[in-house]
Design a protein around this motif. Structure first.
Motif, PDB file in Angstrom:
ATOM      1  N   VAL A  59       0.821  -1.206   0.000  1.00 26.97           N
ATOM      2  CA  VAL A  59       0.000   0.000   0.000  1.00 26.97           C
ATOM      3  C   VAL A  59       0.860   1.263   0.000  1.00 26.97           C
ATOM      4  O   VAL A  59       0.621   2.185  -0.789  1.00 26.97           O
ATOM      5  CB  VAL A  59      -0.974  -0.009   1.199  1.00 26.97           C
ATOM      6  CG1 VAL A  59      -1.772   1.265   1.269  1.00 26.97           C
ATOM      7  CG2 VAL A  59      -1.894  -1.215   1.111  1.00 26.97           C
ATOM      8  N   ALA A  60       1.858   1.328   0.866  1.00 24.19           N
ATOM      9  CA  ALA A  60       2.699   2.529   0.952  1.00 24.19           C
ATOM     10  C   ALA A  60       3.418   2.827  -0.367  1.00 24.19           C
ATOM     11  O   ALA A  60       3.392   3.974  -0.822  1.00 24.19           O
ATOM     12  CB  ALA A  60       3.686   2.404   2.107  1.00 24.19           C
ATOM     13  N   PRO A  61       4.044   1.830  -1.033  1.00 21.83           N
ATOM     14  CA  PRO A  61       4.668   2.144  -2.326  1.00 21.83           C
ATOM     15  C   PRO A  61       3.666   2.618  -3.382  1.00 21.83           C
ATOM     16  O   PRO A  61       3.967   3.505  -4.175  1.00 21.83           O
ATOM     17  CB  PRO A  61       5.324   0.832  -2.755  1.00 21.83           C
ATOM     18  CG  PRO A  61       5.561   0.102  -1.489  1.00 21.83           C
ATOM     19  CD  PRO A  61       4.422   0.485  -0.597  1.00 21.83           C
ATOM     20  N   ALA A  62       2.462   2.026  -3.367  1.00 21.55           N
ATOM     21  CA  ALA A  62       1.442   2.467  -4.324  1.00 21.55           C
ATOM     22  C   ALA A  62       1.034   3.910  -4.047  1.00 21.55           C
ATOM     23  O   ALA A  62       0.857   4.713  -4.974  1.00 21.55           O
ATOM     24  CB  ALA A  62       0.225   1.546  -4.267  1.00 21.55           C
ATOM     25  N   LEU A  63       0.873   4.254  -2.769  1.00 23.78           N
ATOM     26  CA  LEU A  63       0.538   5.631  -2.422  1.00 23.78           C
ATOM     27  C   LEU A  63       1.654   6.591  -2.809  1.00 23.78           C
ATOM     28  O   LEU A  63       1.396   7.666  -3.355  1.00 23.78           O
ATOM     29  CB  LEU A  63       0.258   5.746  -0.915  1.00 23.78           C
ATOM     30  CG  LEU A  63      -1.063   5.147  -0.425  1.00 23.78           C
ATOM     31  CD1 LEU A  63      -1.128   5.203   1.095  1.00 23.78           C
ATOM     32  CD2 LEU A  63      -2.230   5.885  -1.032  1.00 23.78           C
ATOM     33  N   VAL A  64       2.885   6.196  -2.543  1.00 23.56           N
ATOM     34  CA  VAL A  64       4.027   7.043  -2.910  1.00 23.56           C
ATOM     35  C   VAL A  64       4.063   7.239  -4.418  1.00 23.56           C
ATOM     36  O   VAL A  64       4.273   8.353  -4.913  1.00 23.56           O
ATOM     37  CB  VAL A  64       5.347   6.437  -2.390  1.00 23.56           C
ATOM     38  CG1 VAL A  64       6.547   7.127  -2.992  1.00 23.56           C
ATOM     39  CG2 VAL A  64       5.392   6.506  -0.879  1.00 23.56           C
ATOM     40  N   ARG A  65       3.847   6.158  -5.170  1.00 22.80           N
ATOM     41  CA  ARG A  65       3.849   6.245  -6.626  1.00 22.80           C
ATOM     42  C   ARG A  65       2.734   7.173  -7.121  1.00 22.80           C
ATOM     43  O   ARG A  65       2.952   8.024  -7.989  1.00 22.80           O
ATOM     44  CB  ARG A  65       3.676   4.850  -7.230  1.00 22.80           C
ATOM     45  CG  ARG A  65       3.879   4.795  -8.722  1.00 22.80           C
ATOM     46  CD  ARG A  65       3.746   3.373  -9.298  1.00 22.80           C
ATOM     47  NE  ARG A  65       4.371   2.349  -8.492  1.00 22.80           N
ATOM     48  CZ  ARG A  65       3.711   1.412  -7.784  1.00 22.80           C
ATOM     49  NH1 ARG A  65       2.396   1.389  -7.796  1.00 22.80           N
ATOM     50  NH2 ARG A  65       4.348   0.519  -7.081  1.00 22.80           N
ATOM     51  N   THR A  66       1.545   7.034  -6.557  1.00 24.81           N
ATOM     52  CA  THR A  66       0.413   7.871  -6.956  1.00 24.81           C
ATOM     53  C   THR A  66       0.688   9.342  -6.669  1.00 24.81           C
ATOM     54  O   THR A  66       0.468  10.212  -7.526  1.00 24.81           O
ATOM     55  CB  THR A  66      -0.861   7.425  -6.219  1.00 24.81           C
ATOM     56  OG1 THR A  66      -1.106   6.054  -6.536  1.00 24.81           O
ATOM     57  CG2 THR A  66      -2.057   8.261  -6.639  1.00 24.81           C
ATOM     58  N   TYR A  67       1.158   9.618  -5.457  1.00 25.83           N
ATOM     59  CA  TYR A  67       1.434  11.013  -5.109  1.00 25.83           C
ATOM     60  C   TYR A  67       2.611  11.570  -5.912  1.00 25.83           C
ATOM     61  O   TYR A  67       2.627  12.749  -6.256  1.00 25.83           O
ATOM     62  CB  TYR A  67       1.678  11.152  -3.608  1.00 25.83           C
ATOM     63  CG  TYR A  67       0.400  11.059  -2.803  1.00 25.83           C
ATOM     64  CD1 TYR A  67      -0.664  11.906  -3.065  1.00 25.83           C
ATOM     65  CD2 TYR A  67       0.256  10.106  -1.809  1.00 25.83           C
ATOM     66  CE1 TYR A  67      -1.843  11.812  -2.350  1.00 25.83           C
ATOM     67  CE2 TYR A  67      -0.911  10.007  -1.083  1.00 25.83           C
ATOM     68  CZ  TYR A  67      -1.968  10.868  -1.355  1.00 25.83           C
ATOM     69  OH  TYR A  67      -3.124  10.770  -0.640  1.00 25.83           O
TER      70      TYR A  67
END
Length: 139
Positions: free
Chosen positions: A55-63
């Motif tokens: 979840v955290a890498p996906a959020l970082v990628r999105t942001y």
């Protein structure tokens, strides 16, 4: 800094030795230490690892993608602004050049004697050139 690192290393080694000792005790006695809460603790750490790994890498990628789009939009607006400013400066420069090179005519509106002579000479050349052109066509 060195004492902090040494104390952290010592604490880690002590923790690992304690875990080995507890596991050895469990294997010898056949009893499971705090066995009733192990599934809940396992599920808790599984959820934390899922968040850290997925979840955290996906959020970082999105942001990061959103931030990159915002930066590109800002750069686009800045370049457009600079182009408009440059265009205005060039227009002012052209206006200045146009007015500084503008021909100042005499108040009477008459041409000077030199210009009248040049105009008469031009008319003579044009008249003689037209006759020559007519002669070429007739021959």
């Amino acid at each position: 800094m060195v004492p902090l690192l040494l104390s952290t290393l010592s604490l880690s080694i002590l923790g690992i030795l304690t875990l080995f000792a507890l596991k050895q005790w469990e294997l010898k006695t056949g009893k499971v230490l705090i066995g009733s809460i192990r599934p809940a603790v396992g599920e808790f750490f599984h959820t934390i690892l899922f968040w850290i790994e997925r979840v955290a890498p996906a959020l970082v990628r999105t942001y990061a993608q959103h931030a990159a789009r915002e930066v590109l939009a800002f750069v686009h607006r800045a370049v457009a602004f600079l182009v408009i400013v440059a265009e205005q400066l060039l227009q002012r420069l052209l206006h200045l050049i146009h007015h500084s090179t503008d021909v100042h005519r005499a108040a009477t509106g008459e041409a000077s004697a030199f210009l009248r002579e040049v105009a008469e000479h031009k008319h003579k050349l044009l008249r003689s050139g037209q006759r020559g052109a007519v002669r070429l066509h007739k021959e």
